[in-house]
Motif scaffolding. Sequence first.
Motif, PDB file in Angstrom:
ATOM      1  N   ALA A 182      37.088  16.680  48.468  1.00 58.40           N
ATOM      2  CA  ALA A 182      37.497  16.453  47.496  1.00 58.40           C
ATOM      3  C   ALA A 182      38.791  15.601  46.371  1.00 58.40           C
ATOM      4  O   ALA A 182      38.917  14.374  47.140  1.00 58.40           O
ATOM      5  CB  ALA A 182      38.693  17.348  46.780  1.00 58.40           C
ATOM      6  N   ASP A 241      37.158  19.150  43.047  1.00 58.52           N
ATOM      7  CA  ASP A 241      36.732  19.824  44.018  1.00 58.52           C
ATOM      8  C   ASP A 241      35.157  19.351  44.723  1.00 58.52           C
ATOM      9  O   ASP A 241      34.454  18.800  43.974  1.00 58.52           O
ATOM     10  CB  ASP A 241      36.367  21.786  44.001  1.00 58.52           C
ATOM     11  N   ARG A 290      39.184  20.816  48.335  1.00 58.87           N
ATOM     12  CA  ARG A 290      39.989  21.424  47.257  1.00 58.87           C
ATOM     13  C   ARG A 290      41.461  20.215  47.119  1.00 58.87           C
ATOM     14  O   ARG A 290      41.293  19.207  47.582  1.00 58.87           O
ATOM     15  CB  ARG A 290      40.373  22.858  47.491  1.00 58.87           C
TER      16      ARG A 290
END
Length: 256
Positions: free
Chosen positions: A70, A120, A146
Amino acid sequence: MPHTLIPHRRGRRAACATVLVLACGTVAAQTGSAHATTGVREFDASTTFTVSAGVTGLVVDAWGAGGGGAGASTGAYGPGSGGGAGGYVHAAVTVKPLQQLTITIGTGGAAGTSGATGTDGAPGGATTLSADTAVLTSAGGGGGGRVPDANGLALGGAGGTGTVPGDTAAGGGGYLRAGGNGQPAFGGVGCTLGSGDYCLGGAGGRPFTLGGILPPEEAAGGNGAGLNKNIPTGPPTLSSPSTSDTVGHMIIQWSL
């Protein structure tokens, strides 16, 4: 006296001849087995594969691609978490001689972008072996990393899993090993992963390597982006970029 020895010697000769014939038969069988044709192919790009004549079963080792790391959110002091590694399958599949199979190698998930609000990472693709429209076995891709949620926690991408054929009278079966999850990251001014000056991005998950036969870095998850906090002089800046994950892999073996 000689007349009683001659039949006995003939019997021994006959017995020895029988033993030699049996021994030769054993040697011939062992020699034929030792010279059986065996094949191994390795793939890191999608293609087709034609089963050899006389072959009715394959042994397949496959890894899915890893998820991308991410990006970082500079506006929220939010480093990104790592992507998950691709799953691994070991499968015995039943095929037909000269059958054409389709090999799909999973592509690596793209890294998330960094900025005021990061994004993400993308999930990795599955690596599959198919006959016509039927999937014979599949190694799933890892999940993408994420960005932190409202509580400042960025969970790592989940490791990939997979599917193997069921046991049948003709063969089949196998097992799978999930890929490693990506490491989490913690956002906020007081982030705990890092020193007082920076926030570490989460590392990408690692795949099941099966004794080192998987090429280095394939099927691994990408790393999440990290931040320099720059407190109190200014807003946070990027310290390490997020990385995309690596492709999947497949090895096929067969024998006659």
